[in-house]
Motif scaffolding. Structure first.
Motif, PDB file in Angstrom:
ATOM      1  N   LYS A  45      46.041 -30.453  16.949  1.00 20.15           N
ATOM      2  CA  LYS A  45      46.098 -29.047  16.868  1.00 20.15           C
ATOM      3  C   LYS A  45      45.951 -28.457  18.148  1.00 20.15           C
ATOM      4  O   LYS A  45      44.908 -28.689  19.037  1.00 20.15           O
ATOM      5  N   PHE A  92      44.881 -33.443  11.609  1.00 20.31           N
ATOM      6  CA  PHE A  92      45.818 -33.603  12.410  1.00 20.31           C
ATOM      7  C   PHE A  92      45.524 -32.844  13.747  1.00 20.31           C
ATOM      8  O   PHE A  92      44.838 -31.836  13.889  1.00 20.31           O
ATOM      9  N   TYR A 110      51.797 -37.689  14.477  1.00 20.50           N
ATOM     10  CA  TYR A 110      50.829 -37.781  13.550  1.00 20.50           C
ATOM     11  C   TYR A 110      50.744 -36.125  12.984  1.00 20.50           C
ATOM     12  O   TYR A 110      49.905 -35.530  13.364  1.00 20.50           O
ATOM     13  N   ALA A 111      51.442 -35.762  12.000  1.00 21.16           N
ATOM     14  CA  ALA A 111      51.300 -34.562  11.381  1.00 21.16           C
ATOM     15  C   ALA A 111      51.962 -34.970  10.017  1.00 21.16           C
ATOM     16  O   ALA A 111      52.708 -35.623   9.610  1.00 21.16           O
ATOM     17  N   LYS A 112      51.912 -33.681   9.129  1.00 21.76           N
ATOM     18  CA  LYS A 112      52.642 -33.699   7.559  1.00 21.76           C
ATOM     19  C   LYS A 112      54.214 -33.697   7.709  1.00 21.76           C
ATOM     20  O   LYS A 112      54.516 -34.509   7.093  1.00 21.76           O
ATOM     21  N   SER A 146      42.926 -33.875  17.722  1.00 17.05           N
ATOM     22  CA  SER A 146      42.278 -34.065  16.638  1.00 17.05           C
ATOM     23  C   SER A 146      40.853 -34.048  16.626  1.00 17.05           C
ATOM     24  O   SER A 146      40.231 -33.539  15.471  1.00 17.05           O
TER      25      SER A 146
END
Length: 323
Positions: A127, A125, A266-268, A19
């Motif tokens: 990646k 987020f 921790y993501a959409k 992040s």
């Protein structure tokens, strides 16, 4: 601009730390990146844009790994030094700006804490960047069909937080059965190199023509490329769970004796489902802090299947938008 990014030995924490790295890469296009981390986590950084090098830091006696890092970077000038391990290293290297994480804030998810460190809200987020060679390898490993893809991580580094294999078997069977939300899905089972035996019952429960497996036989970026094709990932709280969330695929993390408020995906499309017992109740009722008992008993299959079906349905209704 040159960035020295010092992050975790552990895979899951390293994934969450991306992040911060994402913030710098996207805010300062062209920034030259040097990453220092443990050997297990190092492969997830291999495709970072404008990467100069990765410095692996296997732990050594008397802090020798910090001395080795200092010697390898002290002759460079750093525009930004990020140290997410809270060492003194950032203060004894030449640079303009230092960003140092000093301990954990247990009122926040770890990614939200990193956002506060950067004064960025909401935080990016996590990646993990993937190269085309890894995507090509994933395409070679997975069947090229219209069938959905279910990825399962049935193992972890601690038996206490490992959901029962027979429950994984039942959940997979229910989700992929005729009329299930992932009817006829191909199943990819993943884990660390030393965890295949732990997963054997789960592997064998899926017909050979509908399953694949990766247990240390492929690069972590190839695993990431497989994950980004998934219609659903289900797995225990682990580094692979955080990789799945970072890939953008719908991710259902299973929690019991670990805190989902700190470590949920921790993501959409990241979701956590935990045991009926709270973390505190599980810890209070375990045999001892050194026990090797399974502490996921109060997470029933029906609860997991329901949450998985809801997540997949919501994802499909969105138009399968990873972002």
């Amino acid at each position: 601009m040159r960035l020295l990014f010092i992050t975790s030995n552990r895979l899951g924490d390293a994934v969450l730390s991306t992040s911060v790295l994402r913030h710098y890469v996207e805010t300062y296009p062209g920034v030259r990146v040097t990453v220092a981390c443990g050997p297990v986590a190092a492969p997830i950084f291999q495709a970072v844009p404008n990467l100069d090098r990765i410095i692996e830091m296997p732990k050594q006696k008397r802090g020798g790994h910090w001395w080795k890092l200092w010697k390898s970077v002290v002759l460079n000038w750093w525009d930004v030094i990020v140290d997410l391990r809270g060492s003194a290293t950032a203060y004894v290297l030449p640079g303009s700006k230092r960003v140092v994480l000093k301990g954990n804030d247990d009122s926040l998810h770890r990614v939200e804490q990193l956002g506060e460190l950067l004064n960025v809200s909401p935080p990016p987020f996590p990646k993990v960047w993937i190269d085309e060679a890894s995507r090509e390898r994933a395409n070679a490993l997975l069947p090229q069909t219209e069938r959905p893809l279910l990825v399962v991580g049935p193992t972890s580094n601690w038996v206490g937080k490992t959901w029962h294999p027979e429950r994984f078997v039942e959940a997979i069977s229910t989700l992929t059965a005729k009329g299930g939300v992932l009817d006829g899905a191909h199943v990819l089972i993943v884990g660390a190199p030393n965890e295949r035996d732990m997963a054997e019952d789960v592997i064998n429960s899926v017909p050979e023509d509908r399953r694949s497996e990766i247990f240390g036989t492929e690069s972590l970026l190839t695993v990431m490329a497989c994950l980004e094709r998934a219609d659903l990932y289900i797995g225990n709280d682990s580094g692979l769970m955080h990789m799945a969330a970072a890939s953008g695929c719908p991710t259902l993390g299973l929690f019991g004796p670990s805190r989902d408020e700190h470590y949920r995906p921790y993501a959409k499309w990241g979701r956590a489902i935990r045991t009926d017992w709270s973390f505190d109740k599980i810890i209070e009722n375990r045999t001892s802090r050194f026990s090797q008992e399974n502490l996921m008993e109060t997470l029933p299959v029906e609860k997991v299947v329901k949450a998985a079906a809801e997540l997949v349905s919501e994802y499909r209704l969105s138009g399968k938008n990873h972002d």
